[in-house]
Design an enzyme around this catalytic site. Structure first.
Site, mmCIF file in Angstrom:
data_model
loop_
_atom_site.group_PDB
_atom_site.id
_atom_site.type_symbol
_atom_site.label_atom_id
_atom_site.label_comp_id
_atom_site.label_asym_id
_atom_site.label_seq_id
_atom_site.Cartn_x
_atom_site.Cartn_y
_atom_site.Cartn_z
ATOM 1 C CG LEU A 142 -55.433 -83.313 2.838
ATOM 2 C CD1 LEU A 142 -56.166 -82.727 1.640
ATOM 3 C CD2 LEU A 142 -56.436 -83.842 3.850
ATOM 4 C CB SER A 144 -48.697 -84.675 -0.472
ATOM 5 O OG SER A 144 -47.998 -83.993 0.531
ATOM 6 C CG ASP A 189 -50.703 -90.825 7.099
ATOM 7 O OD1 ASP A 189 -51.766 -90.860 7.739
ATOM 8 O OD2 ASP A 189 -49.791 -90.031 7.343
#
Ligand code: GLA
Length: 403
Positions: A142, A144, A189
């Protein structure tokens, strides 16, 4: 947003702010002049491993993310502290010691961004004290790390007055990841995190960086992230290997068709020219890149028409392609997805992020959420031997100043 929700969000920020400032004072002596920031994590709804293949992606920022407390110093020291690992001490460094590819563990993410700013001519006059606290499960896919990168850039802009847009923060974050940490990631991302918008996903063309926000209206269905708890790190995964396989396939295709990237091809064109790829494995990798890009276009169109059933089917197809052609799923992610598919009320389910461990994302009818967590959780434990974690998530905004 209703008044109640607004109040709840404020209370959460207030609560976090107090905890973070107290910890900052405990670690760094006092919290005078310290500011509190937040940057989200991201989930990719569809368009996986397309961002370095000239394709489209459809990610969204989450309300989970990374908090940071920062304060400028009056010397060139950098001091870092994370609340995420037990028993770590302050990690001390200096602005004169920012050298790429020295893997310094978690501090290489903020340091990489500081280095990248300096590379772009934005010199920091003084160092800083920085405390981080992530609410994203680590190594979960996800993002980080991208969250820390965008957060750091956001803090630098605020504390040092650098003139950069959020989109530039994403590009600098990716530059740091590629050149400081040695991971050849695409732009997805950092872009999703820097540009996030509540209740929306971002439809992004990774070549031109043209983007639009698409409201994610799921007729009451929920987004569930299932975390396999199989740890992965991009650097030690086969991520860079997949990327070179695609680059090689592209060069082979370019001998027979004029394209700049795999994302330029339709499915039909790919089928026509695929014979130019001299290896079966590379052919499968390229097939995924082409078909996944086309699936992403179809999925966004379906969502715009409120056709979430088609959106869900395309998510399922995406997983199958990542499993069979791109081969980045693995037993844990396949188990989570295949167990999810068995449940009534699951509209779609697939792995999300780089793969090789990490998380899956599922769209699940509201009434089936409890059953989903119970059944998938039980089957996963039985087959894999340890627990998975489940998060019913919300799509959130990009980075912000809390205090
Ligand atoms: C990682 C990378 C992204 C993207 C995904 C796969 O998250 O950081 O750039 O390539 O994997 O879609």
């Amino acid at each position: 947003m209703t008044d109640d929700k607004q109040k709840m969000r404020k209370r959460k920020d207030e609560y976090m702010k107090d905890i973070l400032l107290t910890k900052f004072a405990e670690v760094f002596g006092d919290c005078k002049g310290a500011k509190v920031y937040f940057a989200p994590g991201r989930v990719n709804l569809i368009g996986e491993h397309t961002d370095y293949n000239g394709g489209h992606v459809f990610p969204a920022a989450l309300t989970l993310g990374t908090y940071g407390v920062a304060r400028k110093r009056n010397d060139r020291k950098l001091r870092f502290y994370t609340m995420n690992y037990n028993r770590v001490d302050i990690v001390e460094s200096s602005l004169d010691d920012l050298v790429p590819l020295k893997r310094a563990g978690w501090t290489s993410y903020p340091k990489g961004v500081m280095w990248a700013f300096e590379q772009q001519g934005m010199k920091m006059d003084y160092g800083m004290d920085l405390l981080l606290k992530g609410t994203i499960p680590g190594s979960s896919g996800l993002s980080s790390s991208a969250s820390v990168e965008v957060l750091t850039g956001f803090i630098l802009r605020d504390l040092y007055g650098f003139q950069v847009t959020n989109q530039e923060l994403a590009i600098i974050g990716q530059y740091a990841e590629n050149n400081y940490n040695g991971v050849n990631c695409g732009i997805m991302d950092q872009f999703a995190i820097a540009m996030g918008k509540k209740k929306h996903a971002i439809f992004l063309d990774t070549v031109t960086l043209e983007y639009s926000y698409a409201p994610v209206k799921l007729k009451g269905a929920k987004i569930i992230i299932s975390c396999s708890n199989k740890r992965r790190g991009l650097a030690d995964s086969k991520y860079n290997e997949r990327r070179s396989e695609c680059e090689e396939a592209l060069q082979e295709l370019q001998k027979v068709v004029k394209i700049d990237a795999l994302g330029d091809l339709t499915e039909e064109e790919f089928e026509k020219y695929k014979h130019a790829i001299g290896d079966e494995i590379r052919q499968k990798r390229a097939k995924h890149a082409v078909y996944e890009n086309q699936r992403t276009l179809k999925a966004v169109e379906a969502l715009q028409k409120n056709d979430i059933e088609t959106f869900g089917k395309l998510m399922n197809e995406s997983h199958i392609s990542l499993r069979d052609d791109y081969e980045v799923t693995g037993r844990e992610l396949d188990t989570l997805v295949e167990e999810a598919w068995k449940i009534d009320g699951v509209i779609g389910s697939r792995m999300t992020g780089a793969g090789f461990g990490g998380c899956t994302v599922s769209i699940v009818e509201k009434d089936a959420v409890k059953k989903f967590i119970k059944k998938v959780g039980k089957a996963y434990k039985k087959k894999i031997g340890y627990e998975a974690d489940f998060y019913v998530v919300k799509l959130g905004n990009g980075p912000k100043i809390i205090y």
